[in-house]
Each structure stands twice: as C-alpha cells, then as structure tokens.
Design an enzyme around this catalytic site. Structure first.
Site, PDB file in Angstrom:
ATOM      1  N   GLU A  85      -6.712   3.902   8.226  1.00  0.00           N
ATOM      2  CA  GLU A  85      -6.469   5.728   8.025  1.00  0.00           C
ATOM      3  C   GLU A  85      -7.693   6.031   7.505  1.00  0.00           C
ATOM      4  OE1 GLU A  85      -2.810   5.197   5.742  1.00  0.00           O
ATOM      5  OE2 GLU A  85      -1.976   4.661   7.560  1.00  0.00           O
ATOM      6  N   GLY A 127       2.778   1.840  10.760  1.00  0.00           N
ATOM      7  CA  GLY A 127       3.625   2.819  10.728  1.00  0.00           C
ATOM      8  C   GLY A 127       4.437   3.352  11.922  1.00  0.00           C
ATOM      9  N   GLY A 171       2.929  -1.457   4.322  1.00  0.00           N
ATOM     10  CA  GLY A 171       2.797   0.021   4.115  1.00  0.00           C
ATOM     11  C   GLY A 171       4.455   0.507   3.755  1.00  0.00           C
ATOM     12  N   GLY A 172       5.017   1.275   4.947  1.00  0.00           N
ATOM     13  CA  GLY A 172       6.317   1.752   4.682  1.00  0.00           C
ATOM     14  C   GLY A 172       7.295   0.902   3.827  1.00  0.00           C
ATOM     15  N   SER A 203       3.832  -2.686  10.214  1.00  0.00           N
ATOM     16  CA  SER A 203       5.253  -2.677  10.401  1.00  0.00           C
ATOM     17  C   SER A 203       6.005  -3.906  10.074  1.00  0.00           C
ATOM     18  CB  SER A 203       5.602  -2.166  11.813  1.00  0.00           C
ATOM     19  OG  SER A 203       5.160  -0.878  12.037  1.00  0.00           O
ATOM     20  N   ASN A 225       0.922  -1.136  -0.090  1.00  0.00           N
ATOM     21  CA  ASN A 225      -0.002  -0.016  -0.049  1.00  0.00           C
ATOM     22  C   ASN A 225       0.895   1.115  -0.125  1.00  0.00           C
ATOM     23  OD1 ASN A 225      -1.754   2.121   0.537  1.00  0.00           O
ATOM     24  ND2 ASN A 225      -2.440   1.380   2.618  1.00  0.00           N
ATOM     25  N   TRP A 226       0.765   1.835  -1.316  1.00  0.00           N
ATOM     26  CA  TRP A 226       1.985   2.897  -1.208  1.00  0.00           C
ATOM     27  C   TRP A 226       1.314   4.431  -0.588  1.00  0.00           C
ATOM     28  CZ3 TRP A 226       3.669   2.503  -7.128  1.00  0.00           C
ATOM     29  CH2 TRP A 226       4.677   1.089  -7.060  1.00  0.00           C
ATOM     30  N   LYS A 227       0.004   4.254  -0.329  1.00  0.00           N
ATOM     31  CA  LYS A 227      -0.530   5.260   0.383  1.00  0.00           C
ATOM     32  C   LYS A 227      -0.433   6.636  -0.510  1.00  0.00           C
ATOM     33  CE  LYS A 227      -0.079   3.116   4.703  1.00  0.00           C
ATOM     34  NZ  LYS A 227       0.142   3.368   6.288  1.00  0.00           N
ATOM     35  N   HIS A 232      -9.626   0.710   5.337  1.00  0.00           N
ATOM     36  CA  HIS A 232      -8.159   0.973   5.545  1.00  0.00           C
ATOM     37  C   HIS A 232      -8.269   1.986   6.999  1.00  0.00           C
ATOM     38  CE1 HIS A 232      -4.047   2.222   6.494  1.00  0.00           C
ATOM     39  NE2 HIS A 232      -3.710   0.987   6.017  1.00  0.00           N
ATOM     40  N   GLU A 235      -5.149  -5.595  10.825  1.00  0.00           N
ATOM     41  CA  GLU A 235      -4.221  -4.737  10.952  1.00  0.00           C
ATOM     42  C   GLU A 235      -4.313  -3.839  12.289  1.00  0.00           C
ATOM     43  OE1 GLU A 235      -2.411  -3.097   6.975  1.00  0.00           O
ATOM     44  OE2 GLU A 235      -3.944  -2.100   7.295  1.00  0.00           O
TER      45      GLU A 235
HETATM   46  C1  PEP Z   1      -0.503  -0.335   6.195  1.00  0.00           C
HETATM   47  O1  PEP Z   1      -0.958   0.948   6.279  1.00  0.00           O
HETATM   48  O2  PEP Z   1      -1.566  -0.940   5.789  1.00  0.00           O
HETATM   49  C2  PEP Z   1       0.441  -0.776   7.108  1.00  0.00           C
HETATM   50  C3  PEP Z   1       0.497  -1.798   7.436  1.00  0.00           C
HETATM   51  O3  PEP Z   1       1.606   0.283   7.124  1.00  0.00           O
HETATM   52  P1  PEP Z   1       3.190  -0.097   7.980  1.00  0.00           P
HETATM   53  O4  PEP Z   1       3.782  -1.252   7.092  1.00  0.00           O
HETATM   54  O5  PEP Z   1       3.772   1.112   7.280  1.00  0.00           O
HETATM   55  O6  PEP Z   1       2.967  -0.438   9.265  1.00  0.00           O
END
Ligand code: PEP
Length: 250
Positions: free
Chosen positions: A96, A172, A234-235, A213, A9-11, A94, A166
């Site tokens: 967010e 994050g 994500g990251g 993470s 997920n490049w957000k 999600h 999640e």
């Molecule tokens: C996400 O936003 O779905 C996520 C898991 O982010 P991260 O891997 O950065 O924690």
C-alpha cells in the site's frame, strides 16, 4: 529452528484510545501463547499508548513505516529514533505504501539499513500484482524486489530481517493464495533468492511470512508448509479472533 512470527498490521484503524481498549481485550490471550513471536503494529499516534499497555508481556510493537534520515525537513515523516523508545519492529515497503505513496525499492533498501542501524527488526514486504501474476512474472518480479531490498546488506543484517511475501491480489480481498502457491513463491523464489545471495545456511535462518487474507481459519494450513514462518495480518488483526489466529500458528 525459525520461531514463527505473527504480526498484526492495523493500518489506518483505531485511535490511541480505541487501540488501547482493543489491546487490553486481547493482551492476556496473546501473552499466553507459547512458541510464537507476536507483534502488533498500530497507527503511529497510538504506538506509545499501546507500547505502555503491553509492557511486561511478550507482545512486541511495530511501526507501519519509517523514514531513513535521522532528522530534518521531512514533513510528516518519522525518524528511527522516534520509534525506538516504543517499537522493536517496523514494517517496510508494504504494497500500500509502494502503490499509494510512491515507495521505491531504493527507498525501502535505505529504510532497512536505517532500521537495522537503530536495532529495529524490519518486516520487509514484497509481492506481485494480479497483472504480474497473470503474466507469469511473479518469480522474476519478487526475486528482483528481494535483491533490491537486500542490496548491500551483510549476512548478519539479512538474518536480522523478516520478509513478508504478500501477493497484492490477496491483500484485503478474501482471496488467500493456496498453500502451494504461497509456499512455492516463499521457498522457490524468496528463500531461493536469499540462498543465491547469502548461501543456504543464512537463507535457512531468515523468517519469511505470508500475507494476504490470513484468518484464524487458514493459518494452520499455511503454517504447515515448511517454508512459511508466520503471517503479516491486516483485517483479521483488528478483531479479537486475532488471539485464535496467533494460537493456531504454532
Ligand atoms: C496486509 O495488508 O499486510 C494484509 C495482509 O492484509 P489482509 O490480511 O487484510 O489481507
């Protein structure tokens, strides 16, 4: 029997130009990985260019959100048929989007139905906040989110979905849930709720990812848990080491 699925997920990162440059950097590495379904979810405006860049590879493309209506006066939204020429997947609900953009369980349910009606695979996100976790409410809250998301869905439709558990406190933050924590919620709450709704046969066919993470360093340990079928990342999906992460998910 469940194929592992790793989704990045490049957000709100990368323009169409930088997204293509990045996918060109990681494309061959990702395409060489066998036995793992791999998906990248760029920001909406980069989707067509990334879809073009992954043509002829095994890499799937997903959107990060979608509206449930077919068309109309919904300023700023994207309809399912705007995604289908480019995407096979869509992230829905999600945390967010739930926290910053007011997404509700009811809306997520409508979006899942709309995505399925258009042949898109929903990646449905659920997960508790730190406060809910500390208050011992994780099981009831996450189970409630699963029930709300899948309300009115047939077994066949449920099997066509992917769920991402999640925990919000792990997104994050660099704080990954332990394999025991993640596995016990994924197995004991998410899959158990699906078993309650659809029976064991169906629940065993639905893929459930962990998200929070995840990196190339901890993915193998997470994947060793029998109930964890992949990750929503994500990251770590913004870096070239995403290739290593996906390779380590086998
Ligand atoms: C996400 O936003 O779905 C996520 C898991 O982010 P991260 O891997 O950065 O924690």
């Amino acid at each position: 029997m469940r194929t592992p699925i790793i989704a990045g997920n490049w957000k709100m990162n990368k323009t169409a130009v930088t997204a293509v440059a990045f996918i060109e950097e990681i494309r061959a590495g990702l395409d060489a990985i066998e036995g793992v379904e791999i998906v990248v979810c760029p920001p909406a405006l980069a989707i067509p260019a990334v879809a073009e860049a992954v043509k002829g590879t095994k890499i799937g493309v997903g959107a990060q959100n979608m509206y449930f209506e077919e068309s109309g006066a919904y300023t700023g939204e994207l309809a399912p048929n705007m995604l289908t020429p480019f995407c096979q997947y869509v992230i829905l609900g999600h945390s967010e989007r739930r926290a910053y953009f007011g997404e509700t369980d009811e809306g997520v349910n409508k979006k899942i139905k709309a995505a399925l009606a258009h042949g898109l695979t929903p990646m449905v996100c659920v997960g508790e906040s730190l406060a809910q976790n500390e208050a011992g409410e994780t099981h009831s809250f996450v189970s409630g989110q699963v029930r709300a998301a899948f309300a009115g869905l047939t077994a066949e439709q449920a099997i066509a979905c992917v769920i991402a558990y999640e925990p919000i406190w792990a997104i994050g933050t660099g704080k990954t849930a332990t394999v025991e924590q993640a596995g016990s919620i994924i197995g004991g709450t998410v899959r158990a709720t699906l078993t309650d709704i659809y029976g064991n046969d169906v629940a065993q066919q639905i893929r459930i990812q962990y998200g929070g993470s995840v990196t190339e360093k901890n993915i193998a340990e997470l994947m060793a848990h029998p109930d964890i079928d992949g990750a929503l990342v994500g990251g770590a999906s913004l870096k070239p080491t995403f290739v290593e992460l996906a390779a380590n998910a086998k």
